[in-house]
Design a protein around this motif. Structure first.
Motif, PDB file in Angstrom:
ATOM      1  N   ALA A  63       0.855  -1.376   0.111  1.00 54.12           N
ATOM      2  CA  ALA A  63       0.061  -0.071  -0.042  1.00 54.12           C
ATOM      3  C   ALA A  63       0.904   0.975  -0.029  1.00 54.12           C
ATOM      4  O   ALA A  63       1.819   1.549   0.728  1.00 54.12           O
ATOM      5  N   SER A  64       0.569   2.199  -1.162  1.00 51.58           N
ATOM      6  CA  SER A  64       1.540   3.268  -0.902  1.00 51.58           C
ATOM      7  C   SER A  64       1.076   4.417  -0.300  1.00 51.58           C
ATOM      8  O   SER A  64      -0.303   4.717  -0.079  1.00 51.58           O
ATOM      9  N   GLY A  65       1.875   5.173   0.441  1.00 49.87           N
ATOM     10  CA  GLY A  65       1.391   6.201   1.677  1.00 49.87           C
ATOM     11  C   GLY A  65       2.432   7.227   1.468  1.00 49.87           C
ATOM     12  O   GLY A  65       3.431   7.328   0.866  1.00 49.87           O
ATOM     13  N   THR A  66       2.290   8.103   2.481  1.00 58.64           N
ATOM     14  CA  THR A  66       3.357   9.184   2.672  1.00 58.64           C
ATOM     15  C   THR A  66       4.451   8.778   3.445  1.00 58.64           C
ATOM     16  O   THR A  66       4.539   7.701   4.081  1.00 58.64           O
ATOM     17  N   ARG A  67       5.500   9.528   3.216  1.00 57.73           N
ATOM     18  CA  ARG A  67       6.741   8.818   4.127  1.00 57.73           C
ATOM     19  C   ARG A  67       6.536   8.883   5.264  1.00 57.73           C
ATOM     20  O   ARG A  67       6.910   7.887   6.324  1.00 57.73           O
ATOM     21  N   GLY A  68       5.836   9.888   6.057  1.00 60.87           N
ATOM     22  CA  GLY A  68       5.464   9.921   7.411  1.00 60.87           C
ATOM     23  C   GLY A  68       4.442   8.642   7.797  1.00 60.87           C
ATOM     24  O   GLY A  68       4.830   8.261   8.985  1.00 60.87           O
ATOM     25  N   ASP A  69       3.574   8.410   7.132  1.00 59.31           N
ATOM     26  CA  ASP A  69       2.739   7.486   7.569  1.00 59.31           C
ATOM     27  C   ASP A  69       3.373   6.095   7.601  1.00 59.31           C
ATOM     28  O   ASP A  69       3.397   5.229   8.260  1.00 59.31           O
ATOM     29  N   VAL A  70       4.328   5.957   6.354  1.00 56.49           N
ATOM     30  CA  VAL A  70       4.899   4.620   6.329  1.00 56.49           C
ATOM     31  C   VAL A  70       5.991   4.432   7.224  1.00 56.49           C
ATOM     32  O   VAL A  70       6.150   3.260   8.170  1.00 56.49           O
ATOM     33  N   LEU A  71       6.948   5.531   7.634  1.00 53.02           N
ATOM     34  CA  LEU A  71       8.134   5.196   8.446  1.00 53.02           C
ATOM     35  C   LEU A  71       7.513   5.450  10.029  1.00 53.02           C
ATOM     36  O   LEU A  71       8.088   4.918  11.029  1.00 53.02           O
ATOM     37  N   GLY A  72       6.266   6.052  10.254  1.00 55.49           N
ATOM     38  CA  GLY A  72       5.715   6.032  11.483  1.00 55.49           C
ATOM     39  C   GLY A  72       5.066   4.911  12.107  1.00 55.49           C
ATOM     40  O   GLY A  72       4.954   4.997  13.342  1.00 55.49           O
ATOM     41  N   VAL A 110      -3.703  -1.660   5.089  1.00 55.29           N
ATOM     42  CA  VAL A 110      -4.514  -2.214   4.082  1.00 55.29           C
ATOM     43  C   VAL A 110      -4.141  -1.423   2.870  1.00 55.29           C
ATOM     44  O   VAL A 110      -4.103  -0.341   3.017  1.00 55.29           O
ATOM     45  N   ARG A 111      -4.335  -2.051   1.707  1.00 50.39           N
ATOM     46  CA  ARG A 111      -4.306  -1.628   0.380  1.00 50.39           C
ATOM     47  C   ARG A 111      -5.781  -1.256  -0.139  1.00 50.39           C
ATOM     48  O   ARG A 111      -6.461  -2.309  -0.345  1.00 50.39           O
ATOM     49  N   ASP A 112      -6.052  -0.025  -0.414  1.00 49.45           N
ATOM     50  CA  ASP A 112      -7.391   0.061  -0.904  1.00 49.45           C
ATOM     51  C   ASP A 112      -7.186  -0.084  -2.489  1.00 49.45           C
ATOM     52  O   ASP A 112      -6.383  -0.490  -2.910  1.00 49.45           O
ATOM     53  N   ASP A 113      -8.435  -0.308  -3.154  1.00 50.87           N
ATOM     54  CA  ASP A 113      -8.289  -0.687  -4.500  1.00 50.87           C
ATOM     55  C   ASP A 113      -7.610   0.149  -5.504  1.00 50.87           C
ATOM     56  O   ASP A 113      -7.243  -0.267  -6.421  1.00 50.87           O
ATOM     57  N   ASP A 114      -7.371   1.384  -5.204  1.00 53.30           N
ATOM     58  CA  ASP A 114      -6.289   2.370  -5.947  1.00 53.30           C
ATOM     59  C   ASP A 114      -4.858   2.245  -5.499  1.00 53.30           C
ATOM     60  O   ASP A 114      -4.183   2.945  -5.990  1.00 53.30           O
ATOM     61  N   GLY A 115      -4.556   1.316  -4.599  1.00 55.65           N
ATOM     62  CA  GLY A 115      -3.298   0.954  -4.084  1.00 55.65           C
ATOM     63  C   GLY A 115      -2.623   1.784  -2.985  1.00 55.65           C
ATOM     64  O   GLY A 115      -1.712   1.785  -2.532  1.00 55.65           O
ATOM     65  N   ALA A 116      -3.797   2.589  -2.541  1.00 53.37           N
ATOM     66  CA  ALA A 116      -3.424   3.703  -1.549  1.00 53.37           C
ATOM     67  C   ALA A 116      -3.461   3.028  -0.035  1.00 53.37           C
ATOM     68  O   ALA A 116      -4.044   2.154   0.244  1.00 53.37           O
ATOM     69  N   LEU A 117      -2.685   3.679   0.785  1.00 48.65           N
ATOM     70  CA  LEU A 117      -2.539   3.013   2.047  1.00 48.65           C
ATOM     71  C   LEU A 117      -3.492   3.685   3.015  1.00 48.65           C
ATOM     72  O   LEU A 117      -3.789   4.774   2.971  1.00 48.65           O
ATOM     73  N   ARG A 118      -4.189   2.816   3.836  1.00 45.42           N
ATOM     74  CA  ARG A 118      -5.086   3.140   5.072  1.00 45.42           C
ATOM     75  C   ARG A 118      -4.746   2.230   6.088  1.00 45.42           C
ATOM     76  O   ARG A 118      -4.072   1.151   6.023  1.00 45.42           O
ATOM     77  N   PHE A 119      -5.234   2.469   7.260  1.00 44.92           N
ATOM     78  CA  PHE A 119      -5.215   1.691   8.300  1.00 44.92           C
ATOM     79  C   PHE A 119      -6.315   1.100   8.842  1.00 44.92           C
ATOM     80  O   PHE A 119      -7.621   1.749   8.954  1.00 44.92           O
ATOM     81  N   ALA A 120      -6.502   0.045   9.402  1.00 45.30           N
ATOM     82  CA  ALA A 120      -7.834  -0.584   9.775  1.00 45.30           C
ATOM     83  C   ALA A 120      -7.558  -1.417  11.122  1.00 45.30           C
ATOM     84  O   ALA A 120      -6.391  -2.284  11.179  1.00 45.30           O
ATOM     85  N   PRO A 121      -8.575  -1.743  11.895  1.00 46.55           N
ATOM     86  CA  PRO A 121      -8.419  -2.505  13.159  1.00 46.55           C
ATOM     87  C   PRO A 121      -8.510  -4.063  12.730  1.00 46.55           C
ATOM     88  O   PRO A 121      -9.368  -4.205  11.785  1.00 46.55           O
TER      89      PRO A 121
END
Length: 475
Positions: free
Chosen positions: A221-230, A294-305
């Motif tokens: 899942a592709s995201g921002t540097r801050g979200d990924v490294l944090g 998790v990876r959304d359908d467009d490949g974007a990063l989000r977080f899920a419980p």
């Protein structure tokens, strides 16, 4: 309790054997009595290894200070910092450049993805015919002059490959366990610096903290540097301390359902989750509520419980590094199938020791070639000038957790027994001498306990003669 059940018959057999011998000595035993003698216990099939030695308790009970802390948390943090600063095989993503020249990315890709020059085979024993398609598939002609770094998190256990292909290839028609295009596997939550896309658009060439190779885009899942490294710094957290743990199955949230998390994986804990609020249709109080990428359908990063059942082997902090702890963690893999490059949802020899030490918060390089020469550990080096006697003198002083390296393989010491070292290692097989001096190959193909000294490396050398390094993860 299999161990208890197996001990009782051995004691009974020994007592009966003494009685039979006495009767025979006094001429009181009929010639047919031999047929009534109980059969000998077959043992494990591995010379020098008895059933009792397949329990961690056998080894921990022999320790003088089983729970003595070898390195505390501060020392481990300093060790990890040195590893990323001084070991060229590691990648400190916190300091990864925001962009790279085309030539540097091309060199990184070609350093891994050089077309093979030897014959390879696919399943069924047929020759691999697509060698000429490998290099064009890299898509290096599409690289811009300056490559901007993108960021991603791994969302499920996924292979890293030599080339952007799932085709498995082998060195020989019958050798279908070792896929020569398999490099390693990554686990959920692993951060990536993404540098390039394959020609077919299905793969990323990405850099993880311990490896750079190709990974399917569907696993990232592709995201921002801050979200990924944090993500990996979030607190509180739980650490997987079993060989594996799995999230609960949940049809309401397939992306976080039944995910495998391997030993040492750290995931954030949602400690303030309201107990009365279900997690994906299930009551929260029966599990640990964690947050997964998790990876959304467009490949974007989000977080899920997600829920990790309380029955799973996890902890709310890294384990204290103790001799007993190292043994117990290693034995949690005992019998797991060998998986070259982490194939079969398992691991190989270097992956095995890496995961054991990761449960304590300690990072190791990915491959034996890098582990054995890493400059940051307490190292003993051997060369051709060291004879067998001098090597054995060192081996017989090794302590629990010491890592022993021969070319292409690593073994972890679990203790000394009858004056000689024993190891646990993830291994395809061992070679030993029979009583008549002949060489015998024993297929193991899994995490196994063996003595070290009797192991052979072909007809002309013992494994002891091939040891080039010992790494001690201790002061």
């Amino acid at each position: 309790m299999p161990m208890l059940l197996s001990r009782t018959p051995r004691r009974a057999h020994a007592g009966l054997g003494v009685l039979l011998a006495l009767l025979a000595g006094f001429g009181l035993l009929a010639t047919t009595a031999a047929a009534a003698r109980p059969p000998a216990t077959p043992g494990t099939g591995v010379p020098g290894v008895q059933d009792a030695q397949l329990s961690p308790d056998f080894w921990t009970s022999r320790l003088d200070a089983p729970d003595g802390v070898v390195l505390d948390a501060n020392a481990i943090d300093r060790l990890n910092a040195r590893l990323f600063a001084e070991d060229g095989s590691m990648h400190d993503l916190e300091r990864f450049p925001v962009s790279m020249p085309r030539a540097d990315v091309e060199a990184l890709v070609k350093g891994l993805s050089s077309p093979p020059t030897r014959s390879l085979f696919v399943a069924g024993g047929l020759p691999f015919q697509d060698v000429d398609a490998l290099e064009p598939g890299l898509g290096l002609d599409r690289l811009p002059d300056t490559v901007g770094t993108r960021w991603g998190l791994v969302v499920h256990r996924a292979d890293m490959r030599t080339f952007p292909t799932d085709v498995r290839v082998f060195s020989a028609p019958g050798d279908t366990d070792i896929d020569r295009f398999q490099e390693t596997a990554l686990f959920p939550g692993t951060p990536l610096a993404i540098l390039h896309e394959s020609r077919d658009g299905e793969w990323w060439f990405a850099v993880s903290p311990r490896y750079a190779a190709w990974i399917r885009k569907s696993a990232v899942a592709s995201g921002t540097r801050g979200d990924v490294l944090g993500y990996g710094r979030r607190t509180p957290y739980v650490v997987v301390t079993g060989a594996t743990a799995r999230t609960v199955h949940t049809p309401e949230a397939p992306r976080v359902s039944d995910l495998q998390l391997d030993m040492g994986v750290r995931v954030p804990l949602l400690a303030d989750w309201p107990p009365a609020t279900p997690v994906n249709g299930q009551a929260a109080y029966t599990g640990h509520v964690v947050e997964l990428p998790v990876r959304d359908d467009d490949g974007a990063l989000r977080f899920a419980p997600a829920l990790l059942p309380r029955s799973q082997d996890v902890a709310t902090a890294y384990l204290p590094l103790t001799p007993a702890g190292v043994i117990e963690q290693g034995f949690k893999f005992l019998g797991e199938r060998y998986g070259w490059g982490h194939a079969y949802d398992a691991r190989d020899c270097s992956g095995f020791v890496s995961e054991v030490y990761r449960a304590f918060g300690i990072q190791l390089p990915r491959n034996t070639s890098a582990q054995g020469v890493s400059p940051v550990f307490n190292t003993v080096r051997f060369d051709e000038g060291d004879d067998r006697a001098s090597r054995l003198a060192v081996l017989r002083q090794l302590q629990v957790g010491d890592l022993v390296y021969v070319p292409g393989h690593v073994m972890m010491v679990i203790g000394q027994y009858e004056g000689a070292p024993y190891v646990i290692h993830d291994v395809t097989g061992i070679s030993v001498r029979d009583d008549d001096g002949g060489l015998r190959r024993i297929v193991l193909n899994g995490v196994s306990v063996t003595p070290l000294e009797p192991l052979q490396s072909g007809e002309d050398a013992s494994l002891v003669d091939r040891i080039y390094s010992i790494q001690k993860i201790r002061p």
